[in-house]
Design a protein around this motif. Structure first.
Motif, PDB file in Angstrom:
ATOM      1  N   SER A  10       0.940   9.379   7.202  1.00  0.00           N
ATOM      2  CA  SER A  10       1.001   7.932   7.015  1.00  0.00           C
ATOM      3  C   SER A  10       0.182   7.574   5.777  1.00  0.00           C
ATOM      4  O   SER A  10      -0.982   7.945   5.677  1.00  0.00           O
ATOM      5  CB  SER A  10       0.426   7.241   8.252  1.00  0.00           C
ATOM      6  OG  SER A  10       0.374   5.855   8.061  1.00  0.00           O
ATOM      7  N   ASP A  12      -1.713   5.018   4.392  1.00  0.00           N
ATOM      8  CA  ASP A  12      -2.324   3.849   5.015  1.00  0.00           C
ATOM      9  C   ASP A  12      -2.835   2.793   4.048  1.00  0.00           C
ATOM     10  O   ASP A  12      -2.816   1.605   4.370  1.00  0.00           O
ATOM     11  CB  ASP A  12      -3.486   4.302   5.912  1.00  0.00           C
ATOM     12  CG  ASP A  12      -3.019   5.211   7.031  1.00  0.00           C
ATOM     13  OD1 ASP A  12      -1.896   5.031   7.525  1.00  0.00           O
ATOM     14  OD2 ASP A  12      -3.788   6.120   7.393  1.00  0.00           O
ATOM     15  N   HIS A  13      -3.312   3.218   2.873  1.00  0.00           N
ATOM     16  CA  HIS A  13      -3.982   2.238   2.016  1.00  0.00           C
ATOM     17  C   HIS A  13      -4.091   2.774   0.587  1.00  0.00           C
ATOM     18  O   HIS A  13      -4.162   3.980   0.370  1.00  0.00           O
ATOM     19  CB  HIS A  13      -5.390   1.957   2.567  1.00  0.00           C
ATOM     20  CG  HIS A  13      -6.141   0.904   1.842  1.00  0.00           C
ATOM     21  ND1 HIS A  13      -5.851  -0.429   1.934  1.00  0.00           N
ATOM     22  CD2 HIS A  13      -7.187   0.998   0.997  1.00  0.00           C
ATOM     23  CE1 HIS A  13      -6.691  -1.104   1.167  1.00  0.00           C
ATOM     24  NE2 HIS A  13      -7.511  -0.263   0.592  1.00  0.00           N
ATOM     25  N   THR A 114      -7.857  11.811   8.966  1.00  0.00           N
ATOM     26  CA  THR A 114      -7.750  10.755   7.968  1.00  0.00           C
ATOM     27  C   THR A 114      -8.587  11.204   6.773  1.00  0.00           C
ATOM     28  O   THR A 114      -9.672  11.768   6.952  1.00  0.00           O
ATOM     29  CB  THR A 114      -8.286   9.419   8.526  1.00  0.00           C
ATOM     30  OG1 THR A 114      -7.534   9.084   9.691  1.00  0.00           O
ATOM     31  CG2 THR A 114      -8.170   8.299   7.519  1.00  0.00           C
ATOM     32  N   GLN A 133       3.284   2.439  -0.106  1.00  0.00           N
ATOM     33  CA  GLN A 133       2.201   2.024   0.786  1.00  0.00           C
ATOM     34  C   GLN A 133       2.735   1.663   2.159  1.00  0.00           C
ATOM     35  O   GLN A 133       3.799   1.072   2.285  1.00  0.00           O
ATOM     36  CB  GLN A 133       1.489   0.794   0.226  1.00  0.00           C
ATOM     37  CG  GLN A 133       0.553   1.062  -0.883  1.00  0.00           C
ATOM     38  CD  GLN A 133      -0.181  -0.202  -1.257  1.00  0.00           C
ATOM     39  OE1 GLN A 133      -1.318  -0.375  -0.851  1.00  0.00           O
ATOM     40  NE2 GLN A 133       0.466  -1.064  -2.012  1.00  0.00           N
ATOM     41  N   HIS A 134       1.969   2.015   3.185  1.00  0.00           N
ATOM     42  CA  HIS A 134       2.275   1.667   4.576  1.00  0.00           C
ATOM     43  C   HIS A 134       3.591   2.269   5.044  1.00  0.00           C
ATOM     44  O   HIS A 134       4.293   1.693   5.859  1.00  0.00           O
ATOM     45  CB  HIS A 134       2.244   0.156   4.792  1.00  0.00           C
ATOM     46  CG  HIS A 134       0.979  -0.467   4.317  1.00  0.00           C
ATOM     47  ND1 HIS A 134      -0.233  -0.235   4.922  1.00  0.00           N
ATOM     48  CD2 HIS A 134       0.722  -1.260   3.254  1.00  0.00           C
ATOM     49  CE1 HIS A 134      -1.173  -0.886   4.270  1.00  0.00           C
ATOM     50  NE2 HIS A 134      -0.630  -1.509   3.247  1.00  0.00           N
ATOM     51  N   THR A 135       3.927   3.458   4.529  1.00  0.00           N
ATOM     52  CA  THR A 135       5.099   4.192   4.982  1.00  0.00           C
ATOM     53  C   THR A 135       4.677   5.619   5.318  1.00  0.00           C
ATOM     54  O   THR A 135       3.581   6.054   4.972  1.00  0.00           O
ATOM     55  CB  THR A 135       6.215   4.249   3.908  1.00  0.00           C
ATOM     56  OG1 THR A 135       5.757   5.024   2.788  1.00  0.00           O
ATOM     57  CG2 THR A 135       6.634   2.861   3.453  1.00  0.00           C
ATOM     58  N   ASP A 136       5.582   6.335   5.962  1.00  0.00           N
ATOM     59  CA  ASP A 136       5.369   7.764   6.174  1.00  0.00           C
ATOM     60  C   ASP A 136       5.905   8.503   4.966  1.00  0.00           C
ATOM     61  O   ASP A 136       6.990   8.190   4.467  1.00  0.00           O
ATOM     62  CB  ASP A 136       6.078   8.232   7.437  1.00  0.00           C
ATOM     63  CG  ASP A 136       5.375   7.759   8.702  1.00  0.00           C
ATOM     64  OD1 ASP A 136       4.185   7.404   8.630  1.00  0.00           O
ATOM     65  OD2 ASP A 136       6.022   7.756   9.767  1.00  0.00           O
TER      66      ASP A 136
END
Length: 161
Positions: A10, A12-13, A114, A133-136
Motif C-alpha cells: 500500500s 500510504d503517503h 511499514t 498515492q493511496h493505491t496498491d
C-alpha cells in the motif's frame, strides 16, 4: 538485510523534503509504504527474531505493539509499479534510502511492515508517484548496492509495550 521483490504494498503517503548537501539544497520525496509478509521475513532484520516474537501456537506476547527498527538501507534500488485502467506506470530509483521500519506482529504468522523510502525524483517521476498515492502498487527493494547503516542493528526499539 530487508529485501522484497514484486510485492503488493500500500502506497500510504508522499511528502516533500529539502536537505542541505554542502552549499546546495536538494529536494526529495519521502514515500511511506506498508505490506504484509510471512513472519519468517523477521530474520532478514536479525536472526532469531522470529523465535523471540512467535511460539508454536501464535504470538509469544499477544499484547506486544509495533516494533520500531532503526537500521536503514542507503543506496537501495527501488521499483514502484502499477497497472490499472490508465495503463502500466512504473518508476525506478537507483539510490534510495529505506528506513523508519515499523514491524507489527500479527496472529496467524504474518507481520505488517511499514517503512519510508527517500528518493530524489525527476518531475516525470513525481507526476507518476502523485497519481499512485493511496493505491496498491507492486514494490521491489533491492539492497544489492545498498549499505546498511544503523547505530544499533542488534536491538529493536520497542514502542507500546
Amino acid at each position: 538485510m530487508f529485501q522484497i521483490t514484486d510485492q503488493t504494498a500500500s502506497f500510504d503517503h508522499m511528502s516533500t523534503y529539502a536537505e542541505r548537501q554542502g552549499e546546495e539544497t536538494v529536494n526529495g520525496l519521502a514515500l511511506k509504504f506498508s505490506t504484509t509478509l510471512p513472519m519468517a521475513r523477521l530474520d532478514h532484520f536479525a536472526v532469531g527474531l522470529v523465535g523471540a516474537i512467535y511460539q508454536k501456537d501464535g504470538l509469544r506476547f499477544p499484547k506486544l505493539g509495533p516494533l520500531r527498527w532503526t537500521s536503514e538501507l542507503v543506496g537501495a534500488k527501488v521499483a514502484i509499479e502499477s497497472g490499472d485502467l490508465f495503463g502500466a506506470r512504473a518508476v525506478t530509483f537507483d539510490l534510495a534510502t529505506v528506513d523508519k521500519f515499523q514491524i507489527t506482529p500479527l496472529e496467524g504468522g504474518s507481520i505488517e511492515i511499514t517503512f519510508r523510502v527517500k528518493v530524489k525524483p525527476d518531475p516525470a517521476a513525481v507526476a507518476v508517484l502523485y497519481q499512485l498515492q493511496h493505491t496498491d502498487v507492486r514494490l521491489t527493494i533491492d539492497p544489492a548496492t545498498a549499505s546498511e547503516e544503523s547505530e544499533d542493528t542488534d536491538e529493536p526499539e520497542l514502542e507500546g509495550v
